[in-house]
Design a protein around this motif. Sequence first.
Motif, mmCIF file in Angstrom:
data_model
loop_
_atom_site.group_PDB
_atom_site.id
_atom_site.type_symbol
_atom_site.label_atom_id
_atom_site.label_comp_id
_atom_site.label_asym_id
_atom_site.label_seq_id
_atom_site.Cartn_x
_atom_site.Cartn_y
_atom_site.Cartn_z
ATOM 1 N N SER A 137 27.350 -15.580 -14.239
ATOM 2 C CA SER A 137 26.904 -15.188 -15.590
ATOM 3 C C SER A 137 25.795 -14.142 -15.532
ATOM 4 C CB SER A 137 26.394 -16.415 -16.340
ATOM 5 O OG SER A 137 25.228 -16.923 -15.708
ATOM 6 N N VAL A 138 25.540 -13.527 -16.669
ATOM 7 C CA VAL A 138 24.511 -12.501 -16.784
ATOM 8 C C VAL A 138 23.139 -13.085 -16.467
ATOM 9 C CG1 VAL A 138 23.362 -10.912 -18.389
ATOM 10 C CG2 VAL A 138 25.852 -11.234 -18.502
ATOM 11 N N THR A 139 22.931 -14.337 -16.838
ATOM 12 C CA THR A 139 21.634 -14.967 -16.580
ATOM 13 C C THR A 139 21.357 -15.065 -15.091
ATOM 14 O OG1 THR A 139 21.872 -16.292 -18.589
ATOM 15 C CG2 THR A 139 20.223 -17.013 -16.983
ATOM 16 N N VAL A 140 22.411 -15.485 -14.340
ATOM 17 C CA VAL A 140 22.257 -15.598 -12.901
ATOM 18 C C VAL A 140 21.981 -14.232 -12.284
ATOM 19 C CG1 VAL A 140 23.450 -16.210 -10.774
ATOM 20 C CG2 VAL A 140 23.690 -17.653 -12.783
ATOM 21 N N VAL A 141 22.634 -13.191 -12.821
ATOM 22 C CA VAL A 141 22.411 -11.837 -12.310
ATOM 23 C C VAL A 141 20.954 -11.428 -12.487
ATOM 24 C CG1 VAL A 141 22.985 -9.400 -12.631
ATOM 25 C CG2 VAL A 141 24.791 -11.115 -12.638
ATOM 26 N N VAL A 142 20.390 -11.752 -13.666
ATOM 27 C CA VAL A 142 18.994 -11.396 -13.926
ATOM 28 C C VAL A 142 18.071 -12.133 -12.965
ATOM 29 C CG1 VAL A 142 17.128 -11.530 -15.618
ATOM 30 C CG2 VAL A 142 19.418 -10.834 -16.338
ATOM 31 N N LEU A 143 18.348 -13.462 -12.806
ATOM 32 C CA LEU A 143 17.516 -14.247 -11.898
ATOM 33 C C LEU A 143 17.612 -13.721 -10.459
ATOM 34 C CD1 LEU A 143 18.235 -17.874 -13.199
ATOM 35 C CD2 LEU A 143 16.131 -16.538 -13.479
ATOM 36 N N LEU A 144 18.810 -13.359 -10.053
ATOM 37 C CA LEU A 144 18.972 -12.812 -8.708
ATOM 38 C C LEU A 144 18.236 -11.488 -8.544
ATOM 39 C CD1 LEU A 144 22.748 -13.543 -7.926
ATOM 40 C CD2 LEU A 144 20.743 -14.581 -6.865
ATOM 41 N N SER A 145 18.262 -10.688 -9.619
ATOM 42 C CA SER A 145 17.555 -9.408 -9.557
ATOM 43 C C SER A 145 16.067 -9.613 -9.354
ATOM 44 C CB SER A 145 17.809 -8.604 -10.841
ATOM 45 O OG SER A 145 19.179 -8.320 -10.991
ATOM 46 N N LEU A 146 15.508 -10.603 -10.115
ATOM 47 C CA LEU A 146 14.083 -10.899 -9.964
ATOM 48 C C LEU A 146 13.785 -11.413 -8.556
ATOM 49 C CD1 LEU A 146 13.375 -12.617 -13.410
ATOM 50 C CD2 LEU A 146 12.652 -10.337 -12.670
ATOM 51 N N LEU A 147 14.672 -12.288 -8.057
ATOM 52 C CA LEU A 147 14.467 -12.829 -6.714
ATOM 53 C C LEU A 147 14.529 -11.725 -5.663
ATOM 54 C CD1 LEU A 147 14.172 -15.247 -4.817
ATOM 55 C CD2 LEU A 147 16.669 -15.490 -4.858
ATOM 56 N N ILE A 148 15.496 -10.822 -5.824
ATOM 57 C CA ILE A 148 15.632 -9.715 -4.867
ATOM 58 C C ILE A 148 14.394 -8.829 -4.888
ATOM 59 C CG2 ILE A 148 16.915 -7.581 -4.382
ATOM 60 C CD1 ILE A 148 19.429 -9.093 -5.311
ATOM 61 N N PHE A 149 13.866 -8.598 -6.096
ATOM 62 C CA PHE A 149 12.672 -7.769 -6.214
ATOM 63 C C PHE A 149 11.501 -8.412 -5.463
ATOM 64 C CE2 PHE A 149 8.737 -6.622 -8.481
ATOM 65 C CZ PHE A 149 8.769 -5.252 -8.305
ATOM 66 N N GLY A 150 11.352 -9.738 -5.659
ATOM 67 C CA GLY A 150 10.274 -10.439 -4.956
ATOM 68 C C GLY A 150 10.475 -10.437 -3.453
ATOM 69 N N LEU A 151 11.711 -10.667 -3.030
ATOM 70 C CA LEU A 151 11.988 -10.669 -1.595
ATOM 71 C C LEU A 151 11.788 -9.290 -0.976
ATOM 72 C CD1 LEU A 151 15.194 -12.906 -1.463
ATOM 73 C CD2 LEU A 151 12.891 -13.506 -0.665
ATOM 74 N N PHE A 152 12.129 -8.265 -1.752
ATOM 75 C CA PHE A 152 11.954 -6.913 -1.247
ATOM 76 C C PHE A 152 10.474 -6.605 -0.999
ATOM 77 C CE2 PHE A 152 11.259 -2.335 -2.071
ATOM 78 C CZ PHE A 152 11.985 -1.820 -1.006
ATOM 79 N N ASN A 153 9.629 -7.006 -1.968
ATOM 80 C CA ASN A 153 8.183 -6.795 -1.782
ATOM 81 C C ASN A 153 7.668 -7.585 -0.579
ATOM 82 O OD1 ASN A 153 7.841 -5.003 -3.897
ATOM 83 N ND2 ASN A 153 7.467 -6.618 -5.410
ATOM 84 N N ARG A 154 8.161 -8.805 -0.444
ATOM 85 C CA ARG A 154 7.733 -9.620 0.691
ATOM 86 C C ARG A 154 8.218 -9.007 2.013
ATOM 87 N NH1 ARG A 154 5.829 -14.414 2.167
ATOM 88 N NH2 ARG A 154 6.732 -15.487 3.983
ATOM 89 N N PHE A 155 9.445 -8.478 1.981
ATOM 90 C CA PHE A 155 9.983 -7.838 3.179
ATOM 91 C C PHE A 155 9.132 -6.639 3.590
ATOM 92 C CE2 PHE A 155 12.611 -4.323 4.791
ATOM 93 C CZ PHE A 155 12.974 -4.858 6.005
ATOM 94 N N LYS A 156 8.715 -5.843 2.610
ATOM 95 C CA LYS A 156 7.871 -4.688 2.917
ATOM 96 C C LYS A 156 6.552 -5.130 3.538
ATOM 97 C CE LYS A 156 7.652 -2.428 -0.968
ATOM 98 N NZ LYS A 156 7.297 -1.313 -1.876
ATOM 99 N N TYR A 157 5.984 -6.214 2.986
ATOM 100 C CA TYR A 157 4.716 -6.714 3.508
ATOM 101 C C TYR A 157 4.892 -7.210 4.956
ATOM 102 C CZ TYR A 157 0.768 -9.842 4.241
ATOM 103 O OH TYR A 157 -0.320 -10.477 4.763
ATOM 104 N N ILE A 158 5.984 -7.979 5.170
ATOM 105 C CA ILE A 158 6.229 -8.510 6.520
ATOM 106 C C ILE A 158 6.489 -7.371 7.509
ATOM 107 C CG2 ILE A 158 7.850 -9.868 7.918
ATOM 108 C CD1 ILE A 158 8.200 -11.713 5.507
#
Length: 611
Positions: A353-374
């Motif tokens: 669903s669209v809701t899951v897509v939005v949640l995944l997008s937010l999660l990916i954004f957070g993981l991406f920032n964490r990946f850059k930091y790591i």
Amino acid sequence: MCIISPLSAQEAISIDSLIKTYKEKSLEPEEKLELLFELSYNSAIAAPERIAYGDTLVDLAKRLNNQDAMMKGHLYKAYAYMDMSDYDQDIQETLAAITIAKSIDSAYWAYLNNHLGFTYSKVNNNSEALRSFRKGLDILLNMENTEYYHLGALYFNFSDFYLRNNQLDSAYKYLELSKVSFDSINNDSHKYFLDGNLGVYYFKKGEYEKAKRLIESGADNSIESRPEAAVEYYNYLTDLAQEQNNYGEAKKYAERAISIGKNIRANSELANTYLNLYEIYLNRNDYAAALEHYKKHKAYLDSAINLPTIQRMANLRNEFEVANKQKEVDLMAKEAEIQSLRANRQRTVSIVSVTVVVLLSLLIFGLFNRFKYIRKTSRIIEKEKNRSDALLRNILPDETADELKENGRVKAKKFESVSVMFADFRGFTRYSEDMDPEELVRRVDFYFSRFDEIMEKFNLEKIKTMGDAYMCAGGLPFPSEDHAARMVMAAFEMAEFVEKVKQEDPDDPTRFEIRIGINTGPVIAGVVGTKKFVYDIWGDTVNIASRMESNSEPGRINVSENTYKIIKDKFECTFRGMVDVKNKGMMKMYFVNGLTEEKKKEVYREFNVTT
């Protein structure tokens, strides 16, 4: 495949009879020399035994002052090492033979360069191979009487070199020149080798039927005379069969190559054979068998390379590659299952669903920032790790540093033969009292930095500095045969450098004079300290080396009797007589005299270093 030129007529003599005659009969030196020629050359004798006979041949030739016999002794040892796929020792023995051949102006100089080029081609050093072949050809073409057999052999090896590197036009040209040379002396012993390589040429041109007949002729008829060549030809037949998708015939050729190659330790050729079997079993989807043959391929490949000083790292790399190959095979074996999982995943993704897509997008954004930091943090950690590793290797030998990193401590080791050098500046203490501290440190660093470069150039190990004293050693952490001679050459360069600096401005008080002392003997080496690590050596050998330096003279190299006995055949020395040494009594000392430019170039070539 290499055509070997005959150095002497070899009669069909019973090996057992030869050995029995050598061991049981009382022979004159010249008679023993002739028997050693047969025993060290005859390929029917196991390679390690031929090497032992070759060592005896070289020693006897030295005592008889027979330079020609010494040259052949080194060459026959090179043949034996080549049969064992020990190409490093093969090259060393061939170079020793070349040195003697040049000194006596022997016609074998051309052939030796031919053999050297072939050996370099076996270890994929193409530039050195081509240079050696060209040197041999230049010598042959400038001889008054043309040696057509040697010329034919060299043209053949030229052709073989270009064939290996897929330069087919050049390969065919030199193959024709080889045939013409052999035909001019009505010698047909080369026929099947020429047929085999012509078949390889046609194979690489894509003319498979014509190629197969010629390669089979070369393979079948070279088993007795050159089994290593037969293995290589059967490998080509395996490749040809695979090109025609005839995997049953390919397997038959590969197994034939193994049955021949195992008896002669043809490691580099067997490495190719097992790689072919890996591909055959992979094509049959027999992944377990494919992996086993790949492991054998890696084992034979590493055995052929023969670099003992990096063997441990090579093993780790091999294990890594085999592990990756295991993963690859496992993935291929489960391909059907993976395809099914992919299909299920596609269906799952389609109903998100669209809701899951939005949640995944937010999660990916957070993981991406964490990946850059790591990643940023990892780079900083890696940079600091590399820096600390470089500092550790700057103060300890590589082998010792690796042991310290792995175990947290270093076990002391005894070395039976090490050359130790001490060097210091004459009158340094008097000058240091009147000099600015910063200028004093700068000048000492200027000299010691150059000394460090000289140590690296001659594969010697800097131990430590103590004020104006510089201490180094040769023959550790890796034992070597020529450490004493390398130490003397390094001492010459140090003395020449100091003298050159002095001549630039003789009135400058910071232009010092250097005294150098060298001794050779056993030492104990190890690391002391728990935080500030120091690699050091101990023993009476070190003490005597220090006494050699303190009893030396400015600009001179003073060596002990132990060192003199090792280097006397390479360097001219002057006996100083018996000198009273503190805490040691009377000891023999020698000054090593300077080298002529010609002699210096000869020694540099022997050590493979630049002037």
